[in-house]
Design an enzyme around this catalytic site. Structure first.
Site, mmCIF file in Angstrom:
data_model
loop_
_atom_site.group_PDB
_atom_site.id
_atom_site.type_symbol
_atom_site.label_atom_id
_atom_site.label_comp_id
_atom_site.label_asym_id
_atom_site.label_seq_id
_atom_site.Cartn_x
_atom_site.Cartn_y
_atom_site.Cartn_z
ATOM 1 N N CYS A 115 -2.278 -2.717 7.604
ATOM 2 C CA CYS A 115 -2.238 -3.611 6.432
ATOM 3 C C CYS A 115 -1.007 -4.503 6.388
ATOM 4 O O CYS A 115 -1.071 -5.628 5.894
ATOM 5 C CB CYS A 115 -2.397 -2.804 5.159
ATOM 6 S SG CYS A 115 -4.068 -2.118 5.036
ATOM 7 N N ASP A 124 0.781 -1.257 0.000
ATOM 8 C CA ASP A 124 0.000 0.000 0.000
ATOM 9 C C ASP A 124 0.806 1.299 0.000
ATOM 10 O O ASP A 124 0.405 2.279 0.657
ATOM 11 C CB ASP A 124 -0.954 0.007 1.206
ATOM 12 C CG ASP A 124 -1.968 -1.126 1.154
ATOM 13 O OD1 ASP A 124 -1.956 -1.903 0.195
ATOM 14 O OD2 ASP A 124 -2.785 -1.225 2.089
ATOM 15 N N GLN A 157 7.472 -14.516 21.376
ATOM 16 C CA GLN A 157 7.109 -15.933 21.475
ATOM 17 C C GLN A 157 7.754 -16.759 20.359
ATOM 18 O O GLN A 157 7.096 -17.562 19.684
ATOM 19 C CB GLN A 157 5.591 -16.093 21.454
ATOM 20 C CG GLN A 157 4.892 -15.312 22.575
ATOM 21 C CD GLN A 157 3.393 -15.393 22.493
ATOM 22 O OE1 GLN A 157 2.812 -16.422 22.857
ATOM 23 N NE2 GLN A 157 2.779 -14.342 21.981
ATOM 24 N N LYS A 161 -6.627 -4.805 -3.237
ATOM 25 C CA LYS A 161 -7.263 -5.537 -2.132
ATOM 26 C C LYS A 161 -8.303 -4.660 -1.438
ATOM 27 O O LYS A 161 -8.006 -3.524 -1.072
ATOM 28 C CB LYS A 161 -6.206 -6.036 -1.130
ATOM 29 C CG LYS A 161 -5.372 -4.945 -0.501
ATOM 30 C CD LYS A 161 -4.340 -5.554 0.450
ATOM 31 C CE LYS A 161 -3.535 -4.521 1.173
ATOM 32 N NZ LYS A 161 -4.274 -3.545 1.973
ATOM 33 N N VAL A 197 3.177 0.128 4.298
ATOM 34 C CA VAL A 197 2.415 0.830 5.333
ATOM 35 C C VAL A 197 0.999 0.274 5.444
ATOM 36 O O VAL A 197 0.482 -0.293 4.489
ATOM 37 C CB VAL A 197 2.341 2.343 5.000
ATOM 38 C CG1 VAL A 197 3.728 2.944 4.999
ATOM 39 C CG2 VAL A 197 1.650 2.627 3.673
ATOM 40 N N THR A 198 0.369 0.515 6.581
ATOM 41 C CA THR A 198 0.994 0.925 7.816
ATOM 42 C C THR A 198 1.350 -0.338 8.608
ATOM 43 O O THR A 198 0.687 -1.360 8.464
ATOM 44 C CB THR A 198 0.067 1.815 8.687
ATOM 45 O OG1 THR A 198 -1.130 1.086 9.007
ATOM 46 C CG2 THR A 198 -0.310 3.086 7.950
ATOM 47 N N GLU A 238 -4.645 -0.786 -1.350
ATOM 48 C CA GLU A 238 -5.973 -0.895 -0.739
ATOM 49 C C GLU A 238 -6.912 -0.076 -1.613
ATOM 50 O O GLU A 238 -6.668 1.114 -1.860
ATOM 51 C CB GLU A 238 -5.963 -0.361 0.697
ATOM 52 C CG GLU A 238 -7.301 -0.594 1.407
ATOM 53 C CD GLU A 238 -7.263 -0.228 2.894
ATOM 54 O OE1 GLU A 238 -6.169 -0.080 3.458
ATOM 55 O OE2 GLU A 238 -8.358 -0.099 3.476
ATOM 56 N N LYS A 274 -7.792 -5.149 4.598
ATOM 57 C CA LYS A 274 -6.477 -4.794 5.129
ATOM 58 C C LYS A 274 -5.454 -5.866 4.759
ATOM 59 O O LYS A 274 -4.293 -5.563 4.512
ATOM 60 C CB LYS A 274 -6.538 -4.636 6.655
ATOM 61 C CG LYS A 274 -7.575 -3.609 7.132
ATOM 62 C CD LYS A 274 -7.350 -2.245 6.553
ATOM 63 C CE LYS A 274 -8.366 -1.245 7.052
ATOM 64 N NZ LYS A 274 -8.420 -0.036 6.201
HETATM 65 C C1 C5J Z 1 -3.201 0.464 5.535
HETATM 66 C C2 C5J Z 1 -4.974 1.656 6.626
HETATM 67 N N1 C5J Z 1 -2.654 0.308 4.337
HETATM 68 N N2 C5J Z 1 -4.200 2.069 7.623
HETATM 69 N N3 C5J Z 1 -4.463 0.953 5.589
HETATM 70 O O1 C5J Z 1 -2.582 0.209 6.542
HETATM 71 O O2 C5J Z 1 -6.147 1.921 6.634
#
Ligand code: C5J
Length: 224
Positions: A162, A24, A202, A129, A157-158, A72, A132
């Protein structure tokens, strides 16, 4: 096999069965006037990783690795955007509303394009997509299986939204995952740090993380 120092332990991967996934890095999230800004975020924070992602792309391209970019995005009629998601933003700045870069988070609009310094080149996959995670409603799983991919190196990101969702989806599907720390960012620096810790906790419950320099050194050593 390429091996590199990583957290929580050494990460090993076979480059011919590995894809770099850049999540993204689109104008909607990185430029003023997009979806990220509409949600009240300071988009300049995300811009700081552009050089690291560009270096990672150059490395993957030099080595002939499969490169996947995600965006996205939603269909123009928003039939793939659940009401619960659309209702999240401020009125007038929601998904599908008109913004300075076209309709917010809608496929094909200027704001939905990957930022020019990281633009896909011929042969790279671009996955649109609606969620997320990169596997949900994209058909990506079948394409990766057909290509014989077992390892995924992540950037983008972020970190906590995502990127982490995509890594978790990949982890559940059996992929071995590595996130490059300088090549991912959040609007909330504390969320990025927390996500990196969550991933490697973990015994690497979601995957591994490493520095770009460690990946680059390991890949160049292999090539020499
Ligand atoms: C992504 C969002 N790409 N933060 N989307 O992380 O809405």
């Amino acid at each position: 096999m390429i091996r590199l120092p990583a957290r929580p332990a050494t990460f090993s991967f076979e480059p011919t069965r590995t894809a770099l996934v850049v999540i993204d890095m689109q104008r909607d999230f990185l430029e003023p006037g997009g979806f990220g800004a509409a949600l009240g975020n300071d988009v300049t924070l995300l811009q700081t990783i552009v050089p690291a992602v560009a270096s990672l792309l150059a490395l993957a391209r030099e080595q002939g690795m499969l490169v996947i970019h995600t965006r996205e995005s939603h269909l123009a009629d928003l039939s793939d955007c659940p009401a619960a998601k659309r209702e999240g933003g401020a009125v007038g700045l929601r998904i599908g509303d008109a913004g300075p870069m076209g309709r917010i988070l809608v496929r094909g609009e200027p704001g939905n394009q990957i930022i020019p310094p990281l633009a896909p080149i011929a042969g790279e996959w671009v996955i649109d997509k609606p969620g997320k995670g990169m596997f949900y409603a994209t058909g990506l799983g079948d394409r990766l299986a057909a290509q014989g991919i077992d390892y995924l190196i992540f950037a983008g990101v972020t970190t906590e939204v995502c990127v982490q969702t995509s890594m978790r989806e990949a982890n559940d599907r059996g992929y071995r995952c590595l996130l490059i720390e300088e090549a991912t960012e959040s609007y909330f620096p504390a969320f990025k740090q927390a996500t990196l810790e969550m991933i490697v906790a973990q015994g690497g419950i979601v995957g591994h993380t490493a520095n770009l320099a460690a990946l680059s050194a390991a890949m160049n050593e292999e090539q020499a």
